[in-house]
Design a protein around this motif. Sequence first.
Motif, short mmCIF file in Angstrom:
data_model
loop_
_atom_site.label_atom_id
_atom_site.label_comp_id
_atom_site.label_asym_id
_atom_site.label_seq_id
_atom_site.Cartn_x
_atom_site.Cartn_y
_atom_site.Cartn_z
N LEU A 12 28.61 97.71 16.76
CA LEU A 12 29.46 98.87 17.08
C LEU A 12 28.63 100.14 17.24
O LEU A 12 28.86 100.93 18.16
CB LEU A 12 30.53 99.06 16.00
N VAL A 71 34.73 96.36 10.87
CA VAL A 71 35.17 97.07 12.08
C VAL A 71 36.05 98.25 11.69
O VAL A 71 35.87 99.37 12.20
CB VAL A 71 35.87 96.11 13.06
N VAL A 127 38.51 97.23 20.48
CA VAL A 127 37.74 96.11 19.93
C VAL A 127 38.62 94.88 20.04
O VAL A 127 39.78 94.89 19.61
CB VAL A 127 37.35 96.34 18.46
N LEU A 185 34.59 101.92 12.83
CA LEU A 185 35.17 102.58 14.01
C LEU A 185 35.33 104.10 13.89
O LEU A 185 35.09 104.80 14.88
CB LEU A 185 36.51 101.95 14.39
#
Length: 175
Positions: free
Chosen positions: A101, A137, A150, A141
């Motif tokens: 990410l 995640v 995503v 984020l």
Amino acid sequence: MTELIECVQGDIARQADIDTVVNAANAQLRSGGGVAGALHRAAGPGLVEACRPLAPIRPGQAVVTEAFELPNRHVIHCLGPVYGVDEPADELLAACYRNALELAERHGIRSIAFPALSAGAFGYPPAEAARIAISTVLTTLPRCPGIERVRFVLFDATSQDLHRRTLATLQGDRA
């Protein structure tokens, strides 16, 4: 954030509406079985050449290449931990998602699709792998404001259901 994260059953090599797909790579970044084989076959020989100078990578590490003949702009290659071998496995698996990410954010990538890293041939228990993936995640984020979507692309309906339930539970815990 619910609309940012989706869980679908499908083929990671056929995500034409996503900027970047993530490869469940091996240390040498070569074609193999599963996700790595599918992406290398679809991308063509250019991906092998692009990967060669970047290898080897370590568990938890992420590197980026062009996507060549894939319908995406980039491929981010992550080496997940082999369960019971690479330790601390939970931290290494989380590092894969976090590093991917952050790399996507640095490259201006707005959408990214992940497979279930380490949950196949690398033997990670699927429920634990899903919890680590989605939790990482969700916590990463907010530091990646350029990423708008995503997608977890899962091989079968069982994995898709597991990821959806895990996402709902973890988002409920944050509410």
